[in-house]
Motif scaffolding. Structure first.
Motif, PDB file in Angstrom:
ATOM      1  N   ALA A  84      25.119  24.041  27.125  1.00  0.00           N
ATOM      2  CA  ALA A  84      25.307  25.078  28.146  1.00  0.00           C
ATOM      3  C   ALA A  84      23.716  25.780  28.127  1.00  0.00           C
ATOM      4  O   ALA A  84      23.791  26.311  29.329  1.00  0.00           O
ATOM      5  CB  ALA A  84      26.239  26.075  27.299  1.00  0.00           C
ATOM      6  N   PHE A  85      23.268  25.958  27.047  1.00  0.00           N
ATOM      7  CA  PHE A  85      22.014  26.678  27.245  1.00  0.00           C
ATOM      8  C   PHE A  85      20.909  25.892  28.299  1.00  0.00           C
ATOM      9  O   PHE A  85      20.237  26.682  28.918  1.00  0.00           O
ATOM     10  CB  PHE A  85      21.166  26.655  25.849  1.00  0.00           C
ATOM     11  CG  PHE A  85      19.860  27.599  25.668  1.00  0.00           C
ATOM     12  CD1 PHE A  85      19.880  28.961  25.815  1.00  0.00           C
ATOM     13  CD2 PHE A  85      18.707  26.749  25.902  1.00  0.00           C
ATOM     14  CE1 PHE A  85      18.417  29.505  25.790  1.00  0.00           C
ATOM     15  CE2 PHE A  85      17.390  27.545  25.839  1.00  0.00           C
ATOM     16  CZ  PHE A  85      17.483  28.775  25.778  1.00  0.00           C
ATOM     17  N   TRP A  86      20.728  24.847  27.936  1.00  0.00           N
ATOM     18  CA  TRP A  86      19.815  23.958  28.802  1.00  0.00           C
ATOM     19  C   TRP A  86      20.199  23.921  30.159  1.00  0.00           C
ATOM     20  O   TRP A  86      19.534  23.848  31.262  1.00  0.00           O
ATOM     21  CB  TRP A  86      19.341  22.845  28.417  1.00  0.00           C
ATOM     22  CG  TRP A  86      18.195  22.728  27.110  1.00  0.00           C
ATOM     23  CD1 TRP A  86      18.638  22.681  25.708  1.00  0.00           C
ATOM     24  CD2 TRP A  86      17.109  23.525  27.098  1.00  0.00           C
ATOM     25  NE1 TRP A  86      17.646  23.267  24.942  1.00  0.00           N
ATOM     26  CE2 TRP A  86      16.870  23.629  25.765  1.00  0.00           C
ATOM     27  CE3 TRP A  86      16.285  24.140  28.069  1.00  0.00           C
ATOM     28  CZ2 TRP A  86      15.448  24.260  25.412  1.00  0.00           C
ATOM     29  CZ3 TRP A  86      14.966  24.864  27.695  1.00  0.00           C
ATOM     30  CH2 TRP A  86      14.610  24.741  26.401  1.00  0.00           C
ATOM     31  N   GLU A  87      21.574  23.912  30.631  1.00  0.00           N
ATOM     32  CA  GLU A  87      22.137  23.847  31.842  1.00  0.00           C
ATOM     33  C   GLU A  87      21.868  25.217  32.633  1.00  0.00           C
ATOM     34  O   GLU A  87      21.268  25.267  33.753  1.00  0.00           O
ATOM     35  CB  GLU A  87      23.652  23.630  32.046  1.00  0.00           C
ATOM     36  CG  GLU A  87      23.983  22.083  31.645  1.00  0.00           C
ATOM     37  CD  GLU A  87      25.462  21.872  31.489  1.00  0.00           C
ATOM     38  OE1 GLU A  87      25.837  20.691  31.692  1.00  0.00           O
ATOM     39  OE2 GLU A  87      26.242  22.844  31.154  1.00  0.00           O
ATOM     40  N   ASN A  88      22.050  26.379  31.837  1.00  0.00           N
ATOM     41  CA  ASN A  88      21.651  27.578  32.382  1.00  0.00           C
ATOM     42  C   ASN A  88      20.457  27.694  32.672  1.00  0.00           C
ATOM     43  O   ASN A  88      19.801  28.182  33.672  1.00  0.00           O
ATOM     44  CB  ASN A  88      22.147  28.733  31.427  1.00  0.00           C
ATOM     45  CG  ASN A  88      22.112  30.102  31.867  1.00  0.00           C
ATOM     46  OD1 ASN A  88      22.411  30.333  33.069  1.00  0.00           O
ATOM     47  ND2 ASN A  88      21.080  30.746  31.184  1.00  0.00           N
ATOM     48  N   ALA A  89      19.405  27.234  31.788  1.00  0.00           N
ATOM     49  CA  ALA A  89      18.112  27.312  31.780  1.00  0.00           C
ATOM     50  C   ALA A  89      17.611  26.522  33.216  1.00  0.00           C
ATOM     51  O   ALA A  89      16.842  26.964  33.955  1.00  0.00           O
ATOM     52  CB  ALA A  89      17.332  26.758  30.811  1.00  0.00           C
ATOM     53  N   ALA A  90      18.077  25.218  33.203  1.00  0.00           N
ATOM     54  CA  ALA A  90      17.661  24.558  34.523  1.00  0.00           C
ATOM     55  C   ALA A  90      18.203  25.204  35.809  1.00  0.00           C
ATOM     56  O   ALA A  90      17.468  25.087  36.773  1.00  0.00           O
ATOM     57  CB  ALA A  90      18.155  23.122  34.371  1.00  0.00           C
ATOM     58  N   PRO A  94      14.570  26.818  38.235  1.00  0.00           N
ATOM     59  CA  PRO A  94      14.595  25.343  38.619  1.00  0.00           C
ATOM     60  C   PRO A  94      13.199  24.653  38.492  1.00  0.00           C
ATOM     61  O   PRO A  94      12.909  23.527  38.814  1.00  0.00           O
ATOM     62  CB  PRO A  94      15.093  25.444  40.182  1.00  0.00           C
ATOM     63  CG  PRO A  94      14.817  26.894  40.361  1.00  0.00           C
ATOM     64  CD  PRO A  94      15.053  27.610  39.024  1.00  0.00           C
ATOM     65  N   HIS A  95      12.311  25.571  38.443  1.00  0.00           N
ATOM     66  CA  HIS A  95      10.828  25.143  38.412  1.00  0.00           C
ATOM     67  C   HIS A  95      10.234  24.927  37.041  1.00  0.00           C
ATOM     68  O   HIS A  95       9.041  24.681  36.820  1.00  0.00           O
ATOM     69  CB  HIS A  95       9.864  26.113  38.972  1.00  0.00           C
ATOM     70  CG  HIS A  95      10.051  26.224  40.803  1.00  0.00           C
ATOM     71  ND1 HIS A  95      10.046  25.116  41.590  1.00  0.00           N
ATOM     72  CD2 HIS A  95      10.834  27.241  41.475  1.00  0.00           C
ATOM     73  CE1 HIS A  95      10.343  25.692  42.744  1.00  0.00           C
ATOM     74  NE2 HIS A  95      10.892  26.768  42.713  1.00  0.00           N
ATOM     75  N   SER A  96      11.230  24.794  36.073  1.00  0.00           N
ATOM     76  CA  SER A  96      10.845  24.713  34.419  1.00  0.00           C
ATOM     77  C   SER A  96      10.960  23.273  34.178  1.00  0.00           C
ATOM     78  O   SER A  96      12.155  22.671  33.977  1.00  0.00           O
ATOM     79  CB  SER A  96      11.781  25.573  33.631  1.00  0.00           C
ATOM     80  OG  SER A  96      11.451  25.166  32.434  1.00  0.00           O
ATOM     81  N   TYR A  97       9.714  22.728  34.059  1.00  0.00           N
ATOM     82  CA  TYR A  97       9.505  21.321  33.380  1.00  0.00           C
ATOM     83  C   TYR A  97      10.442  20.932  32.067  1.00  0.00           C
ATOM     84  O   TYR A  97      11.338  20.318  31.827  1.00  0.00           O
ATOM     85  CB  TYR A  97       8.309  20.670  33.283  1.00  0.00           C
ATOM     86  CG  TYR A  97       8.162  19.725  32.371  1.00  0.00           C
ATOM     87  CD1 TYR A  97       8.263  18.377  32.980  1.00  0.00           C
ATOM     88  CD2 TYR A  97       7.782  19.711  31.085  1.00  0.00           C
ATOM     89  CE1 TYR A  97       8.368  17.103  32.197  1.00  0.00           C
ATOM     90  CE2 TYR A  97       7.967  18.608  30.394  1.00  0.00           C
ATOM     91  CZ  TYR A  97       8.087  17.206  30.833  1.00  0.00           C
ATOM     92  OH  TYR A  97       7.962  16.082  30.113  1.00  0.00           O
ATOM     93  N   VAL A  98      10.224  22.016  31.180  1.00  0.00           N
ATOM     94  CA  VAL A  98      10.896  22.007  30.106  1.00  0.00           C
ATOM     95  C   VAL A  98      12.580  22.019  30.155  1.00  0.00           C
ATOM     96  O   VAL A  98      13.176  21.451  29.414  1.00  0.00           O
ATOM     97  CB  VAL A  98      10.435  23.056  29.012  1.00  0.00           C
ATOM     98  CG1 VAL A  98      11.164  23.026  27.757  1.00  0.00           C
ATOM     99  CG2 VAL A  98       8.955  22.923  28.883  1.00  0.00           C
ATOM    100  N   ALA A  99      12.919  22.842  30.793  1.00  0.00           N
ATOM    101  CA  ALA A  99      14.391  23.189  31.289  1.00  0.00           C
ATOM    102  C   ALA A  99      14.905  21.672  31.540  1.00  0.00           C
ATOM    103  O   ALA A  99      16.055  21.052  31.144  1.00  0.00           O
ATOM    104  CB  ALA A  99      14.713  24.172  32.019  1.00  0.00           C
ATOM    105  N   GLY A 104      17.776  16.914  30.491  1.00  0.00           N
ATOM    106  CA  GLY A 104      17.955  15.401  30.573  1.00  0.00           C
ATOM    107  C   GLY A 104      18.124  14.600  29.244  1.00  0.00           C
ATOM    108  O   GLY A 104      19.018  13.782  29.119  1.00  0.00           O
ATOM    109  N   THR A 105      17.316  15.140  28.495  1.00  0.00           N
ATOM    110  CA  THR A 105      17.625  14.633  26.613  1.00  0.00           C
ATOM    111  C   THR A 105      18.832  14.680  26.221  1.00  0.00           C
ATOM    112  O   THR A 105      19.580  13.720  25.741  1.00  0.00           O
ATOM    113  CB  THR A 105      16.580  15.317  25.936  1.00  0.00           C
ATOM    114  OG1 THR A 105      14.990  14.973  26.569  1.00  0.00           O
ATOM    115  CG2 THR A 105      16.681  14.600  24.735  1.00  0.00           C
ATOM    116  N   ALA A 123      12.001  16.575  36.460  1.00  0.00           N
ATOM    117  CA  ALA A 123      11.028  16.806  35.522  1.00  0.00           C
ATOM    118  C   ALA A 123       9.744  16.262  35.909  1.00  0.00           C
ATOM    119  O   ALA A 123       8.798  16.750  36.104  1.00  0.00           O
ATOM    120  CB  ALA A 123      11.393  16.510  34.170  1.00  0.00           C
ATOM    121  N   VAL A 124       9.930  14.871  36.475  1.00  0.00           N
ATOM    122  CA  VAL A 124       8.628  14.071  36.926  1.00  0.00           C
ATOM    123  C   VAL A 124       8.174  14.724  38.226  1.00  0.00           C
ATOM    124  O   VAL A 124       6.936  15.042  38.481  1.00  0.00           O
ATOM    125  CB  VAL A 124       9.052  12.722  37.211  1.00  0.00           C
ATOM    126  CG1 VAL A 124       8.069  12.045  38.221  1.00  0.00           C
ATOM    127  CG2 VAL A 124       9.336  11.996  35.861  1.00  0.00           C
TER     128      VAL A 124
END
Length: 169
Positions: A84-90, A94-99, A104-105, A123-124
């Motif tokens: 949930a944290f990383w879905e919210n972050a992405a 939307p321009h965050s590679y890390v998110a 994806g991981t 991310a790529v």
């Protein structure tokens, strides 16, 4: 004073050391700058001369606490678990590679291959020179039994990080 405070604390968040990359705006750094807005507001003569009785001050304080409590409760779902944290972050960055890479991981760990592939592709697109992302894409393709695509992704990862994989790296 309030304006100077606001500008001095806001400028570091707006500086992008590498103009070739998208700017990473850090919302957590806005809180100190926001204090400058509060100071400016408090310096306004009309606000400075306001006088509240104890009942009005209590009501305004209670209202403020209720509003912030409600917003906190609404946002708490973003911290339910790592997914949930990383879905919210992405979604919110939307321009965050890390998110995108971290989401994806997580999808890859859960064997959700299509969403994992989509996040790694995002991310790529954001940072095409990261070997880890191509390696992760290779893992997705290998699990999908798309061995040709997996090989190309692993070769790209190897080309971007030529010393990796040797001597137990």
């Amino acid at each position: 004073f309030g304006l100077a405070w606001f500008v001095l604390f806001l400028i570091p968040t707006l500086i992008n050391p590498n103009p070739a990359l998208p700017s990473h705006f850090m919302e957590d750094r806005l809180y100190a700058a926001f204090a400058g807005i509060v100071i400016m507001f408090m310096e306004i003569g009309a606000v400075r001369n306001m006088r509240f009785g104890p009942d009005t001050a209590f009501a305004l304080s209670a209202l403020l606490i209720l509003v912030f409590s409600f917003r906190t409760f609404q946002y708490s779902g973003a911290y339910e678990d790592r997914k949930a944290f990383w879905e919210n972050a992405a979604r919110t960055s939307p321009h965050s590679y890390v998110a995108h890479y971290n989401l994806g991981t997580i999808y890859l760990d859960e064997r959700q291959l299509n969403p994992a592939e989509a996040e790694f592709v995002d991310a790529v697109m954001l940072e095409p020179d990261k070997a880890l992302t191509y390696n992760a894409l290779g893992l997705v393709f290998r699990q999908e039994r798309s061995f040709g695509r997996a090989e190309r992704a692993f070769k790209k990862a190897s080309a971007l990080s030529p010393g990796s994989g040797k001597n137990g790296d």
